[in-house]
Write an enzyme that holds these catalytic residues in place. Structure first.
Site, PDB file in Angstrom:
ATOM      1  N   ARG A 180      -2.360  30.099  55.258  1.00 48.19           N
ATOM      2  CA  ARG A 180      -3.081  31.256  54.527  1.00 48.19           C
ATOM      3  C   ARG A 180      -3.562  31.643  54.754  1.00 48.19           C
ATOM      4  O   ARG A 180      -3.097  33.329  53.940  1.00 48.19           O
ATOM      5  CB  ARG A 180      -5.070  30.270  54.075  1.00 48.19           C
ATOM      6  CG  ARG A 180      -4.882  29.655  52.895  1.00 48.19           C
ATOM      7  CD  ARG A 180      -6.622  29.341  52.675  1.00 48.19           C
ATOM      8  NE  ARG A 180      -6.943  29.040  53.542  1.00 48.19           N
ATOM      9  CZ  ARG A 180      -8.156  27.494  53.524  1.00 48.19           C
ATOM     10  NH1 ARG A 180      -8.623  28.447  52.650  1.00 48.19           N
ATOM     11  NH2 ARG A 180      -8.640  27.386  55.025  1.00 48.19           N
ATOM     12  N   LYS A 206      -2.158  12.313  62.799  1.00 44.93           N
ATOM     13  CA  LYS A 206      -3.688  11.113  62.831  1.00 44.93           C
ATOM     14  C   LYS A 206      -4.783  12.162  62.612  1.00 44.93           C
ATOM     15  O   LYS A 206      -4.100  13.699  62.298  1.00 44.93           O
ATOM     16  CB  LYS A 206      -3.401  10.408  63.643  1.00 44.93           C
ATOM     17  CG  LYS A 206      -3.868  11.594  64.914  1.00 44.93           C
ATOM     18  CD  LYS A 206      -4.100  11.071  66.086  1.00 44.93           C
ATOM     19  CE  LYS A 206      -6.038  11.458  66.277  1.00 44.93           C
ATOM     20  NZ  LYS A 206      -6.034  11.991  67.445  1.00 44.93           N
ATOM     21  N   LYS A 228       5.503   8.731  73.365  1.00 45.36           N
ATOM     22  CA  LYS A 228       5.392   9.230  74.609  1.00 45.36           C
ATOM     23  C   LYS A 228       6.560   7.954  75.281  1.00 45.36           C
ATOM     24  O   LYS A 228       6.452   7.239  75.309  1.00 45.36           O
ATOM     25  CB  LYS A 228       4.222   8.812  74.813  1.00 45.36           C
ATOM     26  CG  LYS A 228       3.374   9.767  74.818  1.00 45.36           C
ATOM     27  CD  LYS A 228       1.778   9.939  75.998  1.00 45.36           C
ATOM     28  CE  LYS A 228       1.222  10.689  75.540  1.00 45.36           C
ATOM     29  NZ  LYS A 228       0.917  12.269  76.573  1.00 45.36           N
ATOM     30  N   GLU A 265      -9.697  11.239  80.480  1.00 41.23           N
ATOM     31  CA  GLU A 265      -9.905  13.255  80.836  1.00 41.23           C
ATOM     32  C   GLU A 265     -10.987  13.661  81.848  1.00 41.23           C
ATOM     33  O   GLU A 265     -11.911  13.055  81.264  1.00 41.23           O
ATOM     34  CB  GLU A 265      -9.807  13.485  79.116  1.00 41.23           C
ATOM     35  CG  GLU A 265      -8.952  12.721  78.382  1.00 41.23           C
ATOM     36  CD  GLU A 265      -8.349  13.516  77.048  1.00 41.23           C
ATOM     37  OE1 GLU A 265      -7.744  13.839  76.725  1.00 41.23           O
ATOM     38  OE2 GLU A 265      -9.656  13.222  76.621  1.00 41.23           O
ATOM     39  N   HIS A 307      -4.105   5.915  69.452  1.00 38.54           N
ATOM     40  CA  HIS A 307      -3.519   5.957  71.094  1.00 38.54           C
ATOM     41  C   HIS A 307      -3.601   4.460  72.140  1.00 38.54           C
ATOM     42  O   HIS A 307      -2.575   3.638  72.503  1.00 38.54           O
ATOM     43  CB  HIS A 307      -3.676   6.831  72.028  1.00 38.54           C
ATOM     44  CG  HIS A 307      -3.988   8.546  71.429  1.00 38.54           C
ATOM     45  ND1 HIS A 307      -3.037   8.226  70.016  1.00 38.54           N
ATOM     46  CD2 HIS A 307      -4.234   9.587  71.245  1.00 38.54           C
ATOM     47  CE1 HIS A 307      -2.778   9.711  69.678  1.00 38.54           C
ATOM     48  NE2 HIS A 307      -3.547  10.192  70.399  1.00 38.54           N
TER      49      HIS A 307
HETATM   50  C1  BG6 Z   1      -4.980  13.488  70.993  1.00 33.72           C
HETATM   51  C2  BG6 Z   1      -6.794  13.852  70.733  1.00 33.72           C
HETATM   52  O1  BG6 Z   1      -5.011  12.346  70.042  1.00 33.72           O
HETATM   53  O2  BG6 Z   1      -4.711  12.943  72.172  1.00 33.72           O
HETATM   54  C3  BG6 Z   1      -7.366  14.275  72.116  1.00 33.72           C
HETATM   55  O3  BG6 Z   1      -7.177  13.898  69.655  1.00 33.72           O
HETATM   56  C4  BG6 Z   1      -7.167  13.589  73.169  1.00 33.72           C
HETATM   57  O4  BG6 Z   1      -9.247  14.369  71.988  1.00 33.72           O
HETATM   58  C5  BG6 Z   1      -5.421  13.637  73.092  1.00 33.72           C
HETATM   59  O5  BG6 Z   1      -7.281  14.552  73.858  1.00 33.72           O
HETATM   60  C6  BG6 Z   1      -4.445  12.553  74.718  1.00 33.72           C
HETATM   61  O6  BG6 Z   1      -3.047  12.817  74.712  1.00 33.72           O
HETATM   62  P1  BG6 Z   1      -1.974  13.562  75.453  1.00 33.72           P
HETATM   63  O7  BG6 Z   1      -1.152  13.255  75.115  1.00 33.72           O
HETATM   64  O8  BG6 Z   1      -3.263  14.227  76.770  1.00 33.72           O
HETATM   65  O9  BG6 Z   1      -2.894  12.552  76.220  1.00 33.72           O
END
Ligand code: BG6
Length: 477
Positions: free
Chosen positions: A47, A148, A182, A216, A240
């Site tokens: 936009r 997603k 991945k 994380e 995931h």
């Molecule tokens: C994303 C999430 O889909 O995946 C994040 O929204 C998360 O919150 C991330 O940190 C993790 O992905 P990766 O590739 O960094 O392991």
């Protein structure tokens, strides 16, 4: 299907956080490696009114911003080549005129629409693509990539599937979960089914339990407005982590084909047992003061649960799953913990009862390792833990792990849906998550830099087991 014809890639929401963080970097990498298809036309939509220079600056800033997935520096020549391939088209996604302009701009017979926008806009986008005839191509094919979160629960995911299927055929729909792209996750299949000696051990006779961790050591950053609506379980747990579980436990597919692999993943997802009283939610201290987070937020930034797979192979093997932000360490992995032998020659020695653990490390220190005990060199019989290891060579020059978005874009271009979610798969994931939280667990606060709330530790200790501290002793770069 003709994949050789020139291609137009249309990115809806090119100024979104998602496109900035992932798609633009993937396109840059492809440009640098010379694997962007010849004659590709990229059209970025949003936009925001941006002229040519402003758009070029935006791409440059996005690529130069700090990004854990792309630590390497940006080459100005490659950047310029990429920018020259992108046309920016400003407009409102609910305005039919915008689609007429888009139609005029698209010059190639094969088209990919990549939706990096809010899902609320999907209906409008699909309807307008249909009205302008952009939902199909007479001279080539049309594919649609959908990000997603795919819905917020089973009901909404079913509605979204129905909506998509009103406009497109299943073979045109590419539902993204970047974990499926991945390299480190896909390698689990090669490790398990390309070697003969490990798979005979992957069953209830030898395995004591499985742990799946996605930890994380950072918080939500600037993504508070999205994250606070969703929470950890729907952000990474519905997608995931369930895919990590599926790759580590699925049966060997008959062939390496989309249908065969997706069918095996689906079998695992539908066999998962939700245990409503074995789930814990946590929130890190200070989360409520993060930007764009509700100061009274009850959103979880951590979860841990226990589940089982209801099949013969994994009968009675507990699977412990946990994920969270602001934890002690960054580590995403699957650990298969093997049983100790009933009779152990070294039972009276130190580490005599140390179990063997097979670790699929997704990040960091990417690799596949087997934890074993060895004899400590010396005159006494003493044991010490060691790792037999396969590690990726991550020197950023001759070796690299392709970005999942790069892989998934290449798969979409070639029409390969193996590492995308089918409609049934997404629904099976939601069915499991919905029943897991049919009674929403209470949120427990946890300290930043810890391993989550006390209740998570108790969850596993109640079974006489403990969470594994992810080791950084292997695959050091
Ligand atoms: C994303 C999430 O889909 O995946 C994040 O929204 C998360 O919150 C991330 O940190 C993790 O992905 P990766 O590739 O960094 O392991």
């Amino acid at each position: 299907m003709d994949n050789k014809k020139p291609l137009s890639l249309v990115i809806f929401g090119i100024t979104s956080n998602l496109a900035q963080k992932y798609s633009l970097h993937a396109l840059y990498d492809m440009q640098q490696k010379g694997i962007l298809p010849e004659n590709i036309q990229i059209i970025g939509n949003a936009r925001r009114p941006l002229n040519k220079e402003e758009f070029a600056d935006f791409v440059q800033d996005s690529l130069n911003s700090r990004n854990v997935h792309h630590p390497h520096s940006i080459d100005n020549q490659v950047l310029e080549q990429l920018i020259n391939k992108i046309d920016y088209l400003q407009g409102n996604f609910d305005d039919p005129n915008f689609y007429l302009m888009l139609k005029q701009l698209i010059k190639n017979p094969n088209i990919i629409f990549y939706l990096a926008t809010l899902p609320d806009l999907y209906r409008n986008i699909f309807e307008n693509l249909k009205l302008t005839g952009l939902d199909s191509s007479l001279r080539g094919w049309v594919r649609i990539m959908v990000e997603k979160p795919f819905g917020i629960d089973l009901k909404s995911a079913k509605e979204l599937n129905k909506l998509l299927l009103n406009y497109f055929k299943e073979e045109q729909i590419f539902r993204l979960d970047h974990y499926l792209g991945k390299e480190t996750l896909q390698n689990i299949l090669t490790f398990r089914f390309g070697n003969n000696i490990f798979e005979p051990l992957i069953n209830h006779k030898y395995i004591d339990h499985i742990q799946i961790t996605a930890a994380e050591d950072y918080g939500v950053g600037m993504r508070g407005s999205y994250y606070d609506q969703v929470g950890a379980l729907k952000d990474v747990g519905q997608n995931h982590q369930l895919q990590m579980l599926a790759f580590a436990t699925m049966e060997a597919p008959e062939q390496f084909t989309n249908e065969a692999i997706t069918a095996q993943r689906l079998k695992i997802l539908t066999a998962l047992k939700p245990l409503k009283d074995k789930i814990v939610f946590g929130q890190y201290q200070g989360y409520q003061s993060e930007p764009n987070v509700n100061p009274n937020s009850q959103t979880e930034t951590f979860y841990a649960y226990k589940t089982f797979i209801d099949n013969n192979k994994f009968k009675d093997i507990p699977i412990y799953v946990r994920a969270g932000k602001m934890l002690k360490q960054l580590a995403t992995e699957v650990s298969i913990v093997f049983k100790n032998p009933v009779k152990n020659l070294f039972v009276s020695h130190n580490l005599g009862f140390e179990p063997n653990i097979l670790i699929y490390r997704i990040k960091p220190n990417e690799g596949i390792v087997l934890k074993i005990v060895t004899k400590k060199p010396g005159h006494k019989v003493e044991l010490e833990p060691e790792y037999m290891q396969f590690c990726y060579k991550l020197d950023h020059h001759s070796h690299y792990i392709p970005d999942p978005y790069e892989k998934l874009l290449i798969d979409t271009i070639s029409g390969d849906q193996t590492f995308f979610n089918s409609a049934e798969e997404v629904e099976a994931q939601w069915a499991f998550i919905d029943s897991l939280i049919s009674q929403k667990p209470q949120i427990e606060l946890y300290e930043q830099g810890s391993w989550g709330p006390k209740a998570a530790i108790e969850l596993i200790e109640a079974d006489g087991r403990t969470w594994l501290e992810p080791s950084m002793d292997f695959c050091k770069v």
